[in-house]
Structures are given as structure tokens and as C-alpha cells.
Design a protein around this motif. Sequence first.
Motif: not given
Length: 343
Positions: A2-15, A25-40
Motif C-alpha cells: 500500500x502507498x503511504x498516507x499523507x494528510x495535508x493540513x493548511x490549505x493556503x497556497x503552499x499547502x 507524483x502518484x506515490x502516496x494517498x493524499x488527504x487534504x483538510x479544507x475548512x472554510x471552503x469544504x463544501x466548494x
Amino acid sequence: MSKPKVLVVGAGGIGMIGAYTLHYNKRCEVSVIVRSDYELARKRGINIDSVAYGKVDNWKPANLAANTTEAMEAFGPFDYIYLATKNIPDGSNKCEDVIRPAVTPGLTTILMVQNGIDIENAMFEAFPANIVLSGVTLSGAQNLHLEVKHVGPEVCTIGFFKHPTIDEKILEAKAKEFIELYSNDLNTITYEPDVRSSRWRKLVYNASINPITALAGLDYSRVELCDGRATVLRPAMDEVVKVALADGYIIPDSHVQAMLEVSSGLFYTPSMLMDVRNNNLTELEIILGNCVKIARRHEVATPVLDTLYALMKMKQFDIKEKNGIIKVDTTINKDYSTYGKGF
């Protein structure tokens, strides 16, 4: 495997660019936290206009969540947390508290893609069994309601913060493992054996240009037009260099000159100025406060930085009051019997 799991916290430009890079890169499973714009993000996705990756419309990572608790329950446990939030220890949401629900002791490696120096101490205190990595990145990226503009190819150094109980060979291997996940032909990612060195180099810019533009209320080029380079910018940078030297790090004058030139003529709005204009708390303590504390520890005189720090603390106080973080009793003492005496 299985691929490594990476959680990105901080959905500004850099994040967001970090998250898309990992996805690309398709080398990991990416999860992203989006707070204020989650529904969008869930319904439409994220639009990216990148100097590296081109135009990408309606992009959605493998997993989206509104907070770290939801992410952990639905997509965890995580091998890595890519932490790109603002780091404001004097604010109401400390970084370690934000990521705590998603950290598995002994498993999750925390990559701090954040400004400042001595930022690792709070992480080690909160997560003593976890590896903490440093990421120092230069990548002009902004995110406004999931419209991401990326104007500068990413240049990033990654290394480890020394851990009190984990062998450095293990720490180095973990840093290089993430570099393998993150590197591609469109970015420049290098291993940094001494992360404090790269943090001092970036602090030359951040501890001078950021507070000075924020206090003046002017972008970098307008500060230059007011002769600010000679009167305040260079003196502040020179003090950062002195503190770094006392801390064991030599910063060449060529680097200082490069930091003076990097935004010249661009009418660029540094992050601290942007925060002040938007009544958002600034990264005052980890950028300027910690630098001043290190100066005191080494008995280095820093009159310019001390003044900037004192004035920015007042600005931070004002922002906290406007945001209801603190309340001031404005009851007026009605006794005017001594008013005007002594003039």
C-alpha cells in the motif's frame, strides 16, 4: 504494497501546491483538510494556475475532510502530516492542537512546512514519540477560495529536527523518504543536513521585511521608494546575521544582498502585511519573537529587532482585540484632579 498516507493540513497556497505535487507524483494517498471552503471543494473542486503544473480545473485530491478528526476517522492512520498552516502560538488555535487528532504516536511523521525558528519545541512536547521534519520552501503561491495561483517554481529544503531519543540515521532516512515522495522534474527538493541553517537564512528575510512592511502598511517596493532599504531593512537584516552568528551559523553578505533584491521592483505584499490588512493574526512570535529570545540568550544587542518586536506586539494586540480574542476594560477613571499638572 500500500502507498503511504499523507494528510495535508493548511490549505493556503503552499499547502495546496504541496497537496497537488503529491497527487501529481502518484506515490502516496493524499488527504487534504479544507475548512472554510469544504463544501466548494467537495462539489466543484480546486482550480490551480501553476507555473509548474499548468492550468488544472476542478481538481479533487483522493480524500477531503473538514477537520483532522474527520480525516483520521475516515482515512487514517497517516504516515505523514504535511503541516502548512500559519504558526501562531499566541493565538487561539495552536498547530499541535490542530493536528493532534490525526497523529498516531510512533507512526506519524510531522513535516513542518512553516516559517520561523525554534518551532519544533512545541511539537516535541506534544508528540514525544514522533519524528518531526523541517521544510523550508520558496514558492510564490496564494489560494483565494480555492483559486490557487502559483507563480514561482518550488525550491524546498527538507531535513530533520534532532530528536532526544531517536537515532539520527532513522531521522535522516525518514526525511529522504519524504523527499522521494515529493520530488519531481518540476520542483527542486534537496536534503538539508542542518535544518537550523536554512531557517536562519530564511529568517533574514522574514524577521526584517515582514514586520517592516506590516508596520509601514506598504508593499516592499514602496518601502524601498521611502529609502527603507538603507534606513531599516538592511540594519534589521544585519542584526539577524549577528544573532545567527552567535548561534553558530555564518550567513554571507551575498545572501543578505539577495534577500534585499528578491522582491525589489515587484510591489510584492509580504505575508505579514497581508495578514495585518486582513485583520488576521501574524506569525510574530515564531519569526521575530524567537529571534529576539535567542539574541537575549547569547547576549547580542538587537535594538532594531527589539523595536520592531515591541511595535508588532502592539499591532498583534490590536488584531486580537478586533477579533474578540481579548477584551479590554475601557472604563474611564473620572478623577481628573491631576490632569495637566507638571506641564
